[in-house]
Design a protein around this motif. Structure first.
Motif, short mmCIF file in Angstrom:
data_model
loop_
_atom_site.label_atom_id
_atom_site.label_comp_id
_atom_site.label_asym_id
_atom_site.label_seq_id
_atom_site.Cartn_x
_atom_site.Cartn_y
_atom_site.Cartn_z
N SER A 195 5.70 -0.70 3.28
CA SER A 195 6.55 -1.74 3.84
C SER A 195 6.52 -1.65 5.36
O SER A 195 6.60 -0.55 5.92
CB SER A 195 7.99 -1.57 3.34
OG SER A 195 8.92 -2.16 4.21
N ALA B 88 9.93 -0.21 6.57
CA ALA B 88 10.02 1.24 6.37
C ALA B 88 9.08 1.98 7.30
O ALA B 88 9.41 3.05 7.82
CB ALA B 88 9.72 1.59 4.92
N ARG C 194 14.89 5.26 -1.31
CA ARG C 194 14.43 4.19 -2.20
C ARG C 194 14.65 4.57 -3.66
O ARG C 194 15.04 3.74 -4.49
CB ARG C 194 12.94 3.95 -1.97
CG ARG C 194 12.61 3.15 -0.73
CD ARG C 194 11.12 3.24 -0.49
NE ARG C 194 10.60 2.09 0.20
CZ ARG C 194 9.32 1.95 0.54
NH1 ARG C 194 8.46 2.88 0.21
NH2 ARG C 194 8.91 0.88 1.19
N ARG D 296 16.89 2.57 -6.46
CA ARG D 296 16.36 2.14 -7.76
C ARG D 296 17.22 2.67 -8.91
O ARG D 296 17.27 2.07 -9.99
CB ARG D 296 14.93 2.64 -7.94
CG ARG D 296 13.91 1.95 -7.03
CD ARG D 296 12.49 2.33 -7.45
NE ARG D 296 11.52 1.79 -6.51
CZ ARG D 296 10.94 2.50 -5.54
NH1 ARG D 296 11.25 3.77 -5.39
NH2 ARG D 296 10.07 1.95 -4.73
N GLU E 25 18.53 -2.48 0.59
CA GLU E 25 17.32 -2.96 -0.07
C GLU E 25 16.32 -3.56 0.91
O GLU E 25 15.13 -3.67 0.61
CB GLU E 25 17.67 -4.00 -1.14
CG GLU E 25 18.42 -3.43 -2.33
CD GLU E 25 17.53 -2.62 -3.25
OE1 GLU E 25 16.30 -2.60 -3.01
OE2 GLU E 25 18.05 -2.00 -4.19
N ARG E 26 16.81 -3.94 2.08
CA ARG E 26 15.90 -4.54 3.06
C ARG E 26 14.92 -3.53 3.64
O ARG E 26 14.02 -3.89 4.40
CB ARG E 26 16.71 -5.18 4.20
CG ARG E 26 17.40 -6.49 3.79
CD ARG E 26 18.29 -7.00 4.90
NE ARG E 26 19.43 -6.11 5.12
CZ ARG E 26 20.34 -6.28 6.08
NH1 ARG E 26 20.23 -7.30 6.93
NH2 ARG E 26 21.35 -5.44 6.21
N ASN F 40 12.73 -2.35 2.04
CA ASN F 40 11.48 -2.74 1.38
C ASN F 40 10.96 -4.09 1.85
O ASN F 40 10.02 -4.63 1.25
CB ASN F 40 11.68 -2.78 -0.14
CG ASN F 40 12.01 -1.41 -0.71
OD1 ASN F 40 11.38 -0.42 -0.35
ND2 ASN F 40 13.01 -1.35 -1.57
N ALA G 228 7.09 -5.86 2.13
CA ALA G 228 6.40 -4.82 1.37
C ALA G 228 5.06 -5.30 0.85
O ALA G 228 4.88 -6.48 0.54
CB ALA G 228 7.28 -4.36 0.20
N ALA H 158 3.66 -1.61 -3.39
CA ALA H 158 4.85 -0.85 -3.06
C ALA H 158 6.03 -1.27 -3.92
O ALA H 158 6.94 -0.48 -4.18
CB ALA H 158 5.19 -1.03 -1.58
N ARG H 159 6.07 -2.52 -4.37
CA ARG H 159 7.18 -2.99 -5.19
C ARG H 159 7.19 -2.30 -6.55
O ARG H 159 8.23 -2.18 -7.19
CB ARG H 159 7.08 -4.50 -5.36
CG ARG H 159 7.18 -5.28 -4.06
CD ARG H 159 7.28 -6.78 -4.31
NE ARG H 159 7.35 -7.53 -3.05
CZ ARG H 159 6.30 -8.06 -2.45
NH1 ARG H 159 5.10 -7.94 -2.99
NH2 ARG H 159 6.44 -8.70 -1.31
N GLN I 108 5.95 0.81 -6.86
CA GLN I 108 5.84 2.25 -6.60
C GLN I 108 7.14 2.97 -6.97
O GLN I 108 8.22 2.52 -6.63
CB GLN I 108 5.52 2.46 -5.13
CG GLN I 108 5.03 3.85 -4.78
CD GLN I 108 4.65 3.95 -3.32
OE1 GLN I 108 5.50 3.91 -2.44
NE2 GLN I 108 3.36 4.05 -3.05
#
Length: 726
Positions: free
Chosen positions: A214, A217, A273, A277, A350-351, A353, A356, A360-361, A363
């Motif tokens: 991202s 990130a 992250r 999740r 959440e931002r 990501n 991204a 990565a989504r 991952q």
């Protein structure tokens, strides 16, 4: 913030966890205050930062308390500043002789430039038979030092352009000597470091985008790095007002701030992250991240600081202040990681990501690839452990023949003025003239000193005794009341020739008791001896303190011992590779340098501390993750596999960034930055691939539950530190 969490819990619910969890939650709660405080720090210290390279000291390569330093101080105080810091200006013409009108005018102009500078105590014109070549076409003007060595390096820098303007019409003018050498080297080194940084930043950014997946990130480590760099640069300038700090301190600070800032940010962002999740709110995700990964980062930072603090034992100002520069950068980067980064993560949520990449989504914190590798290690620990050991041992073998010495004139580019002047002096006056030794003796022993020095093997000539600056001998006595004289002993060999050490030892052994021997080459040899003497002490302190830190954190003596010992393997292998390249000359054509036949003398002490610090960095990341699962499940075997799955990708990505940063310095033209980049890059590569991802996991598998065993008496003594959140 008054945002509610995904599961409906208020964002300001009390965090569950220890002090670092509470710190993280507090930083998340007070985003504006944290950012404002860091802006204030960066602005206040940043005001001094732009002058860092011009303000910091250029010298400091000496062994405090050595005989050579005593000689330099005596020469500067009582012999018109004619010590090793004095400026020497070579005036040469292929066609005109020294007594010609054009050469006379050039020498007069050089004398005027030197005399107009308050840092020059006295100007000694060229002397026949001493500082005028036999063919009469080369002369050396001496400007005595009226300031400390660091100020004389600045004087060499300031006077370089005025002296260069005198040249022309077939007359060449080159400053030379130790002060000019450090001036030209620092300039070349600064340019090389800037170029290396320009190369490393795009490479680093590309690796970060791939590692973080991202753009948002990937930008977080840059935030930490810039804050740490600016703050440490300003702090170094302020400290330099009290104690001289070597300009090299900032060079290493730049490199370490970038490398560690990325390491720490990567470890925390990945964990943050994972917590998001799992359904945690922003605030709780920050608290969980700090309670687990934050502890590992704090322990890693402390390990780096402890390793570098051992270098402070070496009585060499340049070496000590290089360590100080890195330590400051680590302190600021660590502080930013534990305060600024949690605040920003809590704000982003959440931002983090945003922007991204597609992969990565999908991952997960648990890497299937590294999990599979962990199972391979679990099934075949013996072959993998022995294979890794064999490769590291083979690479380390050249260390047995490693030679070290202080850098020669080859550390500056061929077109540097100091190197051109050096070459002219050697060609016209003799190989040993640039490395003239200085002898200070009592007036009563002057004749005997001159006789013994002249008869010493390796000495080509000895100048007549020079009385103290008061005039004739006896009119001006040194502080202890003894009248002294200064003699110059010209060796037969180049200053970097190993034979010169034997000549120096012979002089010190045979000369009268009142005589002390110094000069620029003697200062280098004394510094090298001090570095050699302190190397085993520094290594022992680093190993003991590293073991104690791991023991306190992991509460397991077996794995703390193994984690410490295996860190030596990548260090030895890196120096073995460096011996093959920089001493023996392999790959010298590819890397674009002429081998000196040895490694720079400060490398073993300083690079050992740096490599060990980085190696322990990865050790902490791996073992803290494994210990977390041991604490949670009690399954040591499964924890090794899970630890690899969760930390392997982080270690691999962090190592890729460090290797990219360090190897970019291998492209530098001056030899020391090139040597530094190759040694550190190879060390990180070997440590991450062979030690942390093969050997240490295999040892965890072989030792099993015993790796985490704690004797009862030790359990009562050690503080209880857990890497499990909650």
């Amino acid at each position: 913030m008054s945002v509610t969490s995904p599961v409906g819990a208020p964002e300001h619910a009390p965090p569950v966890g220890g002090p670092l969890a509470r710190l993280g939650a507090a930083m998340s709660d007070h985003f504006r205050w944290v950012v404002t405080a860091w802006l204030a720090v960066v602005v206040l210290l940043g005001a001094a930062a732009p002058s860092v390279f011009s303000s910091l000291a250029g010298a400091g390569w000496q062994a405090n308390g050595s005989e050579s330093v005593a000689v330099r101080e005596l020469a500067e105080q009582h012999f018109g500043g004619a010590g090793s810091s004095a400026l020497q200006v070579v005036v040469h013409s292929d066609t005109a002789a020294v007594d010609s009108p054009e050469m006379t005018a050039a020498i007069a102009a050089v004398t005027g430039v030197l005399a107009d500078d308050a840092r020059i105590s006295a100007v000694v014109p060229p002397q026949p038979g001493v500082s005028i070549s036999p063919d009469g076409h080369t002369a050396v003007v001496l400007g005595g030092a009226a300031a400390d060595p660091d100020e004389m390096v600045r004087a060499a820098t300031d006077l370089a352009d005025p002296l260069a303007e005198i040249a022309g019409d077939g007359i060449e003018v080159y400053p030379t000597g130790a002060s000019a050498l450090w001036s030209d080297f620092n300039a070349a080194n600064h340019d090389a470091m800037i170029k290396a940084e320009m190369i490393s930043w795009p490479v680093t950014l590309a690796i970060m985008v791939l590692a973080f997946g991202s753009l948002v990130a990937a930008g977080l480590p840059l935030l930490l790095t810039m804050a740490g760099l600016v703050a440490s640069a300003g702090a170094l300038v302020l400290i330099n007002e009290i104690v001289p700090i070597s300009v090299w301190a900032m060079n290493f600070a730049m490199m370490f701030a970038l490398a560690l800032g990325i390491d720490y940010a990567l470890f925390l962002v990945v964990r943050f992250r994972d917590a998001l999740r799992g359904g945690a709110s922003r605030r709780m995700a920050v608290a969980e991240t700090m309670d687990t990964a934050g502890k590992a980062v704090l322990l890693s930072g402390l390990t780096v600081l402890v390793s570098l603090s051992a270098v402070l034992l070496v009585p060499a100002p340049a070496v000590r202040t290089m360590a100080v520069g890195i330590m400051l950068a680590v302190v600021f980067v660590l502080a930013a990681t534990l305060t600024l980064l949690p605040a920003v993560l809590g704000k982003l949520g959440e931002r983090v990501n945003a922007a991204a990449l597609p992969y990565a989504r999908r991952q997960q914190a648990h890497s299937p690839w590294f999990g599979a590798w962990g199972k391979v290690v679990d099934r075949r620990p013996w072959p993998l452990a022995l294979g890794a050991l064999a490769v590291l041992a083979l690479l380390a073998l050249p260390v047995l023949g490693m030679k070290v010495a202080m850098p020669s004139i080859q550390v500056v580019p061929e077109d540097a003025p100091v190197r051109q002047g050096y070459a002219l002096v050697q060609e016209r006056l003799g190989d040993g003239v640039p490395g003239t030794l200085q002898i200070v003796a009592s007036t009563a022993d002057a004749e005997e000193t001159a006789r013994i020095a002249s008869a010493t093997e390796g000495i080509a000539a000895v100048t007549p005794p020079m009385p103290t600056s008061g005039g004739a001998a006896g009119l001006d006595s040194v502080a202890d009341g003894t009248d002294r004289v200064l003699l110059q002993a010209i060796p037969t060999v180049d200053p970097s020739d190993p034979a010169l050490a034997g000549t120096l030892d012979a002089l010190r052994a045979d000369l009268p008791d009142s005589a002390v021997v110094g000069g620029a080459p003697a200062e280098n040899l004394d510094l090298q001896q001090a570095l050699n003497d302190y190397l085993p002490i520094v290594m022992a302190v680093i190993l003991v303190l590293g073991f104690v830190l791991l023991l306190v954190a992991l509460r397991a003596p077996v794995i703390a011992f193994l984690g410490t010992v295996v860190s030596l393997l990548s260090t030895a292998a890196a120096f073995g590779v460096a011996t093959l390249i920089f001493q023996d000359g392999h790959l010298s054509g590819l890397l674009g340098f002429d081998p000196q036949g040895f490694l720079d003398g400060w490398g073993p002490v300083f690079f050992f501390a740096m490599i060990f610090a980085i190696a322990m960095d990865y050790t902490v990341f791996l073992l803290s993750t494994v210990k977390e699962h041991v604490e949670r499940t009690g399954d040591a075997r499964g924890a090794q596999i899970e630890g690899m799955a969760r930390s392997g990708r982080v270690i691999f990505a962090a190592a890729a960034v460090m290797v990219g940063v360090f190897f970019s310095f291998a492209l530098a033209e001056p030899l020391p930055p090139k040597e530094m980049g190759v040694i550190l890059g190879v060390a990180v590569l070997l440590d991450a691939v062979l030690v942390r991802l093969v050997l240490l996991p295999a040892l965890l598998r072989l030792t099993g539950r015993a790796a985490w065993w704690t004797p009862r008496w030790l359990d009562r003594v050690l503080p209880r530190i857990s890497f499990t959140h909650g």
